[in-house]
Each structure stands twice: as structure tokens, then as C-alpha cells.
Motif scaffolding. Structure first.
Motif, PDB file in Angstrom:
ATOM      1  N   ASP A  23       0.829  -1.215   0.000  1.00 30.62           N
ATOM      2  CA  ASP A  23       0.000   0.000   0.000  1.00 30.62           C
ATOM      3  C   ASP A  23       0.862   1.263   0.000  1.00 30.62           C
ATOM      4  O   ASP A  23       0.377   2.340  -0.354  1.00 30.62           O
ATOM      5  N   HIS A  55      -2.791  -0.226   4.693  1.00 31.95           N
ATOM      6  CA  HIS A  55      -3.681  -1.390   4.530  1.00 31.95           C
ATOM      7  C   HIS A  55      -3.437  -2.457   5.598  1.00 31.95           C
ATOM      8  O   HIS A  55      -4.385  -2.990   6.179  1.00 31.95           O
ATOM      9  N   ALA A  84     -10.914   2.638   2.543  1.00 28.94           N
ATOM     10  CA  ALA A  84     -11.825   1.947   1.635  1.00 28.94           C
ATOM     11  C   ALA A  84     -12.085   0.521   2.099  1.00 28.94           C
ATOM     12  O   ALA A  84     -13.195  -0.003   1.988  1.00 28.94           O
ATOM     13  N   SER A  85     -11.058  -0.118   2.633  1.00 30.18           N
ATOM     14  CA  SER A  85     -11.183  -1.555   2.870  1.00 30.18           C
ATOM     15  C   SER A  85     -12.140  -1.898   4.018  1.00 30.18           C
ATOM     16  O   SER A  85     -12.733  -2.970   4.013  1.00 30.18           O
ATOM     17  N   LEU A 142     -15.667  -1.915   2.606  1.00 30.39           N
ATOM     18  CA  LEU A 142     -15.775  -2.944   1.554  1.00 30.39           C
ATOM     19  C   LEU A 142     -15.743  -4.351   2.154  1.00 30.39           C
ATOM     20  O   LEU A 142     -16.610  -5.175   1.866  1.00 30.39           O
ATOM     21  N   VAL A 170     -11.560  -6.998  -6.019  1.00 29.81           N
ATOM     22  CA  VAL A 170     -12.455  -7.738  -6.926  1.00 29.81           C
ATOM     23  C   VAL A 170     -11.651  -8.655  -7.849  1.00 29.81           C
ATOM     24  O   VAL A 170     -12.119  -9.738  -8.222  1.00 29.81           O
ATOM     25  N   ARG A 225      -7.845   4.796  -4.064  1.00 31.40           N
ATOM     26  CA  ARG A 225      -6.729   5.731  -3.924  1.00 31.40           C
ATOM     27  C   ARG A 225      -5.649   5.516  -4.993  1.00 31.40           C
ATOM     28  O   ARG A 225      -5.063   6.480  -5.477  1.00 31.40           O
ATOM     29  N   ASP A 278      -1.799  -5.114  -6.095  1.00 34.87           N
ATOM     30  CA  ASP A 278      -2.818  -4.421  -5.307  1.00 34.87           C
ATOM     31  C   ASP A 278      -2.896  -4.984  -3.878  1.00 34.87           C
ATOM     32  O   ASP A 278      -3.043  -6.192  -3.688  1.00 34.87           O
TER      33      ASP A 278
HETATM   34  P1  ADP Z   1      -7.479   3.212   1.584  1.00 32.37           P
HETATM   35  O1  ADP Z   1      -7.298   3.036   0.102  1.00 32.37           O
HETATM   36  O2  ADP Z   1      -8.655   4.055   1.883  1.00 32.37           O
HETATM   37  O3  ADP Z   1      -6.225   3.639   2.279  1.00 32.37           O
HETATM   38  P2  ADP Z   1      -6.926   0.498   2.333  1.00 32.37           P
HETATM   39  O4  ADP Z   1      -5.500   0.859   2.109  1.00 32.37           O
HETATM   40  O5  ADP Z   1      -7.230  -0.197   3.601  1.00 32.37           O
HETATM   41  O6  ADP Z   1      -7.862   1.767   2.181  1.00 32.37           O
HETATM   42  O7  ADP Z   1      -7.424  -0.479   1.167  1.00 32.37           O
HETATM   43  C1  ADP Z   1      -7.000  -0.301  -0.164  1.00 32.37           C
HETATM   44  C2  ADP Z   1      -7.579  -1.406  -1.019  1.00 32.37           C
HETATM   45  O8  ADP Z   1      -8.985  -1.257  -1.104  1.00 32.37           O
HETATM   46  C3  ADP Z   1      -7.098  -1.390  -2.442  1.00 32.37           C
HETATM   47  O9  ADP Z   1      -5.872  -2.082  -2.567  1.00 32.37           O
HETATM   48  C4  ADP Z   1      -8.219  -2.053  -3.212  1.00 32.37           C
HETATM   49  O10 ADP Z   1      -8.044  -3.462  -3.302  1.00 32.37           O
HETATM   50  C5  ADP Z   1      -9.423  -1.791  -2.342  1.00 32.37           C
HETATM   51  N1  ADP Z   1     -10.334  -0.853  -2.982  1.00 32.37           N
HETATM   52  C6  ADP Z   1     -10.237   0.483  -3.023  1.00 32.37           C
HETATM   53  N2  ADP Z   1     -11.288   1.008  -3.688  1.00 32.37           N
HETATM   54  C7  ADP Z   1     -12.050  -0.035  -4.096  1.00 32.37           C
HETATM   55  C8  ADP Z   1     -13.288  -0.181  -4.814  1.00 32.37           C
HETATM   56  N3  ADP Z   1     -13.949   0.890  -5.275  1.00 32.37           N
HETATM   57  N4  ADP Z   1     -13.770  -1.430  -5.032  1.00 32.37           N
HETATM   58  C9  ADP Z   1     -13.116  -2.501  -4.562  1.00 32.37           C
HETATM   59  N5  ADP Z   1     -11.966  -2.442  -3.863  1.00 32.37           N
HETATM   60  C10 ADP Z   1     -11.441  -1.236  -3.640  1.00 32.37           C
END
Ligand code: ADP
Ligand code: MG
Length: 217
Positions: free
Chosen positions: A34, A42, A83-84, A87, A135, A182, A195
């Protein structure tokens, strides 16, 4: 493979415990991934989430697989920013809802729960396969799981196939350009890095396969 035919709450709890320790072990690796295409949180995010999950499960002791997964989802949503959190939280909640309150989960029901998790992630994040997100690991994993069952495999074989497909999918994100999240802010500079979310999805599915493949689980 000889193994479990039905999955009960003890087995699901064992999966979540295994997932938590695998994430802890891979915290620096996830954070490193990350840091290349995100904000280097992450691993930290997921460790925080799964630590809270372990505490919530120990305190509430959900009686069925579905209720346990719903608790996992709710906890991740409330404890993990970024994001995680939402999700993965949605993925676990959808899986939990799909399982309902049945005490035992069949191989088919677990497949439906994985499919529901994928639909939850895509419903919230709107990522398609190839967008370089979780995904890219989860979608092929669901397909591999269903294919293994349809070819006569048991739940352990199907989970193993799902884990292998998720890992392959995560590795296949390296040459992709991120179109969601991001990492997409980097444009073409996101190419050449794996990723983080796809990588953690593969870890979660490896933990599932390891748990289901364990004798007596
Ligand atoms: P942030 O990006 O907010 O810092 P994290 O680092 O915990 O959150 O998680 C990042 C991961 O989230 C990415 O590597 C990707 O796999 C996943 N991710 C980000 N946006 C999306 C999305 N719109 N749909 C699915 N997975 C996503
Ligand atoms: Mg991040």
C-alpha cells in the motif's frame, strides 16, 4: 479430499482466528504494497479491524456461522477507516445475511455466501474485474469455488481452488492500471505494483482453505 461436509460456527470462528493471525503476520507486507500505490495503511487497517473482530467474537459468541460473519462485518465497518473497512465489512455482512441462522453451512451455501460477498463489494465500490482492486482476487475465487463443486469436489477442495484463484488474481493485478480507489490517483504510475486489497483477499481465502482442510475442523 477427505474433510468437512458441513461448516459449523466453531469452524467459521477458527477461520476468522486464522485470518487474523495471517493478517498480523503479513501486516508489513500489506503496508509495503500500500505504500507503493496508496497511503501505507492497509496492513495497519486490517490488523486493527481483526483485533477488534477477535474481541467482539469472544465477547458476543455468535451462535451460528451467519451471525458470526455479520458480527465480523459490522465490526470491520465500525473499526476500519479507509476503503477496505466498508468494503470488507459489507462483504462479511452480505455473506452472513446469505447464510441466515442455519447452524450448519453446506458447500453450496458457502458458495452462495461468497457470491453475495462479491456482489456486496461491487455494489458498494463499483469496481469491475481488471480495475486493480480486491475484486480481481474475489471474482475469480468465487468462480473457482463454484467450478470445483460442480466438478464433484468437496468444500475443502472448493476452498482450496478459491484460494489458488485469488492468489493468481492478486498477482495478475501487477501490470494493471488502477481505475478505482486511492491507487487510481496515480494513473499510469500504479502499473507494476500488486494491489494490497487483492493480496489481503487472497490471504483471507487461504485462511479459509487451511481451516477447512484441517482434520477435525
Ligand atoms: P485506503 O485506500 O482508503 O487507504 P486500504 O489501504 O485499507 O484503504 O485499502 C485499499 C484497497 O482497497 C485497495 O488495494 C483495493 O483493493 C481496495 N479498494 C479500493 N477502492 C475499491 C473499490 N472501489 N472497489 C473494490 N476495492 C477497492
Ligand atoms: Mg491505504
Amino acid at each position: 479430499m477427505e474433510g468437512v461436509l458441513l461448516v459449523d460456527v466453531t469452524t467459521v470462528a477458527a477461520w476468522i482466528t486464522q485470518a487474523g493471525s495471517d493478517i498480523e503476520e503479513n501486516k508489513d507486507h500489506l503496508t509495503h504494497l500500500d505504500s507503493a500505490i496508496g497511503d501505507a495503511d492497509h496492513g495497519v487497517n486490517l490488523v486493527r479491524g481483526f483485533t477488534a473482530v477477535a474481541a467482539a467474537v469472544a465477547e458476543k459468541q455468535p451462535p451460528t456461522p451467519g451471525e458470526l460473519l455479520t458480527l465480523v462485518g459490522n465490526t470491520l465497518i465500525s473499526k476500519v477507516g479507509g476503503a477496505s473497512g466498508p468494503l470488507y465489512g459489507t462483504a462479511f455482512r452480505r455473506a452472513g445475511k446469505s447464510l441466515g441462522t442455519e447452524p450448519d453451512v453446506s458447500p453450496e451455501a458457502l458458495g452462495s455466501a461468497l457470491q453475495a460477498a462479491l456482489e456486496g463489494v461491487q455494489g458498494l465500490g463499483a469496481a469491475a474485474e481488471g480495475d486493480k482492486t480486491m475484486v480481481d482476487a474475489l471474482a475469480p475465487a468465487v468462480r473457482a469455488y463454484q467450478h470445483a463443486l460442480a466438478s464433484g469436489g468437496g468444500i475443502g477442495d472448493a476452498a482450496q481452488a478459491a484460494a489458488a484463484a485469488a492468489e493468481k488474481g492478486a498477482e495478475a493485478t501487477i501490470p494493471l492500471q488502477a481505475l478505482k480507489g486511492r491507487a487510481s490517483y496515480l494513473g499510469a504510475r500504479s502499473v507494476g505494483h500488486q494491489d494490497p486489497g487483492a493480496t489481503s483477499t487472497a490471504l483471507l481465502l487461504h485462511a479459509l482453505a487451511a481451516t477447512l482442510g484441517r482434520p477435525g475442523s
